[in-house]
Design a protein around this motif. Structure first.
Motif, PDB file in Angstrom:
ATOM      1  N   UNK A 226       0.785  -1.100  -0.140  1.00  0.00           N
ATOM      2  CA  UNK A 226      -0.133   0.258   0.142  1.00  0.00           C
ATOM      3  C   UNK A 226       0.841   1.283   0.013  1.00  0.00           C
ATOM      4  N   UNK A 227       0.386   2.353  -0.449  1.00  0.00           N
ATOM      5  CA  UNK A 227       0.958   3.831  -0.421  1.00  0.00           C
ATOM      6  C   UNK A 227      -0.075   4.456  -0.083  1.00  0.00           C
ATOM      7  N   UNK A 228       0.118   5.341   1.365  1.00  0.00           N
ATOM      8  CA  UNK A 228       1.222   4.999   2.083  1.00  0.00           C
ATOM      9  C   UNK A 228       1.000   3.545   2.887  1.00  0.00           C
ATOM     10  N   UNK A 229       2.332   3.049   3.288  1.00  0.00           N
ATOM     11  CA  UNK A 229       2.183   2.016   4.341  1.00  0.00           C
ATOM     12  C   UNK A 229       2.310   2.542   5.500  1.00  0.00           C
ATOM     13  N   UNK A 230       1.249   2.283   6.647  1.00  0.00           N
ATOM     14  CA  UNK A 230       1.387   2.940   7.688  1.00  0.00           C
ATOM     15  C   UNK A 230       2.204   2.271   8.877  1.00  0.00           C
ATOM     16  N   UNK A 231       2.323   0.734   8.740  1.00  0.00           N
ATOM     17  CA  UNK A 231       3.111   0.066   9.772  1.00  0.00           C
ATOM     18  C   UNK A 231       4.001  -0.694   9.101  1.00  0.00           C
TER      19      UNK A 231
END
Lengths: 292, 292
Positions: A226-231
């Motif tokens: 994913x963009x953004x990747x949050x973790x």
């Protein structure tokens, strides 16, 4: 390249994908029942989930439901600070091999480990080369045992962002170097698990898949970046929701002989683990047909 | 290997490290004054900070304070969806070269870009190979201009976790392949910026540093990899607080001819950007002497 658009006969669910439903732990027996109910032919269970339900019971249930396995998650975590730690890891890995045999898995997936203590935030040292040597030694020792049991070992190179704490083997090239060193005859006893999340970025990916070849392509895992990747750990995307060209990579592994299940492995605290597991499985089926 | 323990004559501060003080934006003129006050001999400023203060004013201030530059951050972001986008990137990069010349930088650092739109969460496509070709073409075109200005270009391979949205060149090997293709004569006009945060995990790092050699080792950046890392972009650690064996890597670059500044580049929303910038600079000096 196989046509996945008409059915989901080549779909496998890594049971971590529905580890939680509505944010609550979902026990493995319910996961297996749900997979069978959706006509999903294969699963890849995690050791902690198996242990919680009991190996014997899970083994019986898997057989009763007619489920196949696409792998068993997971052995590895070889590096340690001392001989006692190395021995404990070896014994635990032998048990993992035995469990994989009992469950009828086609391979034991290895997340090889990294700097001892780093996963708990207290790395005992910074010598990643030493950890890598311990990994090679550990796989070498386990391979002898696993060969005796007829259980192939699949080294899973993890994304480099896990190099410190989860796996210090981070590229297909490195994993295949280990295969060359430990199983130069390409017996099929040692190979790799190709997870698109970990390797999609690698400019050498296609060449290394070709190098691996049929004997060493033991598993194929999918999800999306994913963009953004949050973790760093638990923000994996559903296939089609991110930037990975999954069909292209599947084309490469199939062109070089892989003909097994496409295993969905999604860790998603913020999204999918909050949903109902039946909805998640339906989405996996749909995306398996449209985006893998 | 140079002895850093006695002073900080080889320390440079990437100005992003003190972009904020007490959580508030700190303007570049104050950053430069603070570095000079601490006896820090060099800096590497960011374009947005320079633009906010005015190029002419910053250029004068840098010279008046007697500061050197270890680089200029940054050019790059070559991929685009269409010819107009590629041309706009080219023109912006030419301006970056001009600014680097005006400031007396030893090199312009290139963060090459990746899938167009991904940084805003909307990747226009998934063809990373195409983005990589646009990067190669873009660097090739810019190199002609930069050579005319005598400004070396330093490709900075970013950690693979930025492959989708910030830079699709993610290993030293890939960066050096580009150098070989675009500057086979090793003229010194094109090289790499080695940031330990991005490359520490790579099992081929030492070999690729050797391959780079003096002509292509244009910059050396330090910070540390924390366990756990809580944010993909802004959770970098101070040298010594993480798992990277920085002295070992510095030993490698120096063994192959690098003799420039060691540039501290830390993005840290949760910790260092909340502190007072004088405290941060003091800590950088201390850790430069003890942990680099």
């Amino acid at each position: 390249m196989r046509d996945f658009s008409q059915n989901h006969r080549w779909l496998s669910i890594n049971t971590a994908t529905v580890r939680k439903s509505h944010g609550q732990d979902l026990p493995l027996p319910q996961i297996l029942d749900a997979c069978a109910r959706h006509g999903i032919p294969a699963v890849s269970p995690w050791r902690d989930q198996v242990a919680a339900a009991g190996l014997g019971a899970i083994s019986k249930q898997v057989k009763a439901l007619g489920l196949k396995l696409s792998g068993y998650c997971r052995g590895g975590m070889f590096p340690a600070m001392d001989a006692a730690g190395l021995q404990a890891a070896f014994e635990d890995n032998r048990r993992a091999v035995d469990e994989a045999c009992e469950l009828g898995a086609p391979c034991l997936v290895l997340v090889v480990g990294a700097l001892p203590g780093a996963l708990a935030g207290k790395a005992a040292h910074k010598d990643i080369a030493h950890a890598r040597q311990q990994v090679e030694d550990g796989i070498g020792a386990l391979l002898e045992y696993a060969k005796g049991s007829g259980m192939p070992l699949a080294i899973e190179p993890l994304h480099p962002m896990y190099a410190a704490d989860r796996a210090c083997v981070n590229t297909m090239e490195h994993a295949l170097d280990l295969c060359d060193a430990l199983d130069p005859q390409r017996t099929g006893a040692l190979g790799v698990a190709v997870d698109v999340y970990h390797v999609w970025w690698d400019p050498k990916l296609q060449a290394q898949i070709e190098r691996a070849g049929r004997e060493r392509l033991l598993a194929f895992h999918v999800c999306d970046w994913l963009t953004p990747t949050t973790d760093l750990l638990n923000d994996r995307g559903m296939m089609g929701d991110g930037v990975i060209d999954i069909p292209r990579i599947r084309g490469w592994v199939e062109a070089h002989g892989f003909a097994g299940f496409s295993e969905v492995e999604i860790f998603s605290t913020g999204h999918w683990w909050k949903r109902d597991h039946d909805e998640v499985l339906k989405t996996c089926i749909e995306r398996h047909r449209s985006a893998v």
